[in-house]
Design an enzyme around this catalytic site. Structure first.
Site, mmCIF file in Angstrom:
data_model
loop_
_atom_site.group_PDB
_atom_site.id
_atom_site.type_symbol
_atom_site.label_atom_id
_atom_site.label_comp_id
_atom_site.label_asym_id
_atom_site.label_seq_id
_atom_site.Cartn_x
_atom_site.Cartn_y
_atom_site.Cartn_z
ATOM 1 C CB ALA A 189 -55.711 24.209 12.687
ATOM 2 C CE LYS B 62 -55.477 17.913 17.284
ATOM 3 N NZ LYS B 62 -56.742 18.641 17.166
ATOM 4 C CG ASN C 95 -59.641 14.240 13.225
ATOM 5 O OD1 ASN C 95 -59.933 14.721 14.329
ATOM 6 N ND2 ASN C 95 -59.749 14.943 12.097
ATOM 7 C CG LEU D 210 -57.488 13.700 17.017
ATOM 8 C CD1 LEU D 210 -56.545 14.611 16.249
ATOM 9 C CD2 LEU D 210 -56.690 12.799 17.949
ATOM 10 C CG PHE E 163 -61.135 21.190 19.986
ATOM 11 C CD1 PHE E 163 -60.733 21.117 18.667
ATOM 12 C CD2 PHE E 163 -62.180 22.058 20.313
ATOM 13 C CE1 PHE E 163 -61.350 21.877 17.676
ATOM 14 C CE2 PHE E 163 -62.811 22.825 19.340
ATOM 15 C CZ PHE E 163 -62.392 22.735 18.023
ATOM 16 C CB SER F 94 -63.975 20.909 15.377
ATOM 17 O OG SER F 94 -63.899 19.548 15.748
ATOM 18 C CG ASN G 299 -64.211 15.268 15.628
ATOM 19 O OD1 ASN G 299 -65.047 14.464 15.217
ATOM 20 N ND2 ASN G 299 -63.087 15.540 14.987
ATOM 21 C CB THR G 300 -66.370 20.452 19.726
ATOM 22 O OG1 THR G 300 -64.991 20.129 19.926
ATOM 23 C CG2 THR G 300 -66.890 21.212 20.937
ATOM 24 C CE LYS H 160 -59.954 24.455 9.402
ATOM 25 N NZ LYS H 160 -58.738 23.776 9.830
ATOM 26 C CG ASN I 59 -62.502 21.759 10.466
ATOM 27 O OD1 ASN I 59 -61.948 20.650 10.470
ATOM 28 N ND2 ASN I 59 -62.415 22.600 11.478
ATOM 29 N N GLY J 8 -58.624 15.007 3.395
ATOM 30 C CA GLY J 8 -57.814 14.441 2.318
ATOM 31 C C GLY J 8 -58.527 14.495 0.975
#
Ligand SMILES: Cc1cc2nc3c(=O)[nH]c(=O)nc-3n(C[C@H](O)[C@H](O)[C@H](O)COP(=O)(O)O)c2cc1C
Length: 348
Positions: free
Chosen positions: A58, A62, A107, A109, A111, A169, A171-172, A207, A236, A258
């Protein structure tokens, strides 16, 4: 070709380079790649046969714009999203960073996506040519996050081969609270209720984060077993583990993916596999960029493998290359099918 282009691509901002890649896939500017198929790497999941255990993680597609092109590159399955109910811009730019020496990305980002309405219409108009997972999550400003998952589940319930509940994630804000026992139980209960109301047998994947203690791994696996969840995706990106990195971007806020997360995700895969065995299928993700690294995930307990960052560093032929490499490894080892080596590596 990618080796020649890479130095130029890596001079461009990573998010712009990603948009170029999506456009190249969308408009077919990618030379057709020879895909070797072999019964040795053929597998099945959710009662569907797939020619390769290697999938796209994912975050790459997106907005579900290029999944059929990704199948043409040799991937056995593709997961699109994360999709939220309403469209969302995400965090301010810059928000994706390359860490070249570390073969990693960071990242934040947040979402960014076009929302479940537009994305569901796009999928309806473009029949998937392979096994398609849709990864869903809540909007940043949502007042009821569980309701957001349900809204997306309803939209995609008849369009996907499986649905991924993304609780990991970094990032949320506070999304990872869903790893706690009562929060996870409540979320899964609501998801299963909706499945039941819709009379659907769509498989559900959860996930998870790689930043888990053994105690958390144990609790989560018990909840998933109790609720008969079909699949777990491990993992993740991590918001920790910056110590061993060398690139100057290493302290950027966000999720690290990575090579540096490869061993971390393998360890969690192996811990889960030792607890759940074959009751729950594991999709292993984190730092896969070669046949050897994909094979290692399967030995650790994964049935399928996904990648994202590996494609940034190795290019669009990565799936075809991994497929070929896996076929070779299995031939050399005298193994008839990739499923025969799942979890063979004992805990480290
Ligand atoms: C730029 C970028 C965006 C991502 N976006 C998402 C996302 O929207 N949803 C999600 O579940 N994972 C997302 N991920 C995480 C990946 O799916 C994957 O779990 C993680 O990157 C580890 O795999 P890798 O090392 O092969 O990249 C993203 C990763 C990257 C690098």
């Amino acid at each position: 070709m990618f080796d020649i282009l890479r130095p130029f691509l890596f001079k461009i901002n990573p998010e712009t380079a990603h948009s170029l890649a999506i456009n190249a896939l969308k408009f077919g500017n990618i030379a057709s790649i020879k895909i070797n198929k072999s019964p040795r790497i053929e597998t099945s999941i959710f009662n569907e046969k797939i020619h390769s255990p290697i999938g796209v993680a994912a975050g790459f597609d997106k907005n579900a714009e290029v999944y059929n092109s990704l199948f043409n590159l040799g991937f056995g399955f593709v997961e699109v999203g994360t999709v939220t109910p309403k469209p969302q811009f995400g965090n301010p730019r810059p928000r994706v960073f390359r860490l070249e020496e570390d073969e990693a990305l960071i990242n934040r980002l947040g979402f960014n996506n076009q929302g479940c309405e537009e994305i569901s219409l796009r999928i309806k108009k473009n029949q998937p040519k392979g096994l398609l997972g849709i990864n869903i999550g809540p909007n940043k400003d949502s007042s009821d996050r569980i309701e957001d998952y349900i809204t997306c589940l309803k939209k995609f319930i008849n369009l996907a081969s499986y649905i991924t509940i993304n609780i990991s994630s970094p990032n949320t804000e506070n999304l990872r609270d869903f790893h706690k026992t009562s929060e996870l139980n409540n979320l899964i209960k609501s998801i299963l209720e909706e499945k039941n109301n819709s009379n659907s047998s769509i498989p559900i994947a959860v996930k998870i984060s790689p930043d888990l203690s053994s105690n958390q791994v144990e609790k989560i696996s018990q909840i998933l077993i109790d609720n008969k969840i079909e699949t777990i995706i491990i993992s993740n990106s991590t918001d920790r583990n910056r110590e061993s990195l060398t690139n100057m971007n290493r302290f950027e806020k966000g999720g690290l993916s990575g090579k540096p997360i490869e061993k971390i995700s393998n360890r969690i895969i192996n811990e889960f596999y030792n607890l759940v065995g074959k009751q729950i299928k594991i999709i292993g993700v984190g730092g896969v960029d070669s046949a050897k690294s994909a094979y290692e995930k399967i030995l650790s307990g994964a049935t399928l493998v996904q990648l994202y960052t590996g494609m940034v560093y190795r290019g669009p032929r990565i799936a075809a290359q991994i497929n070929n490499g896996l076929i070779k490894i299995l031939e050399q080892e005298g193994i008839n099918n990739i499923n025969d080596v799942i979890g063979l590596k004992k805990s480290t």
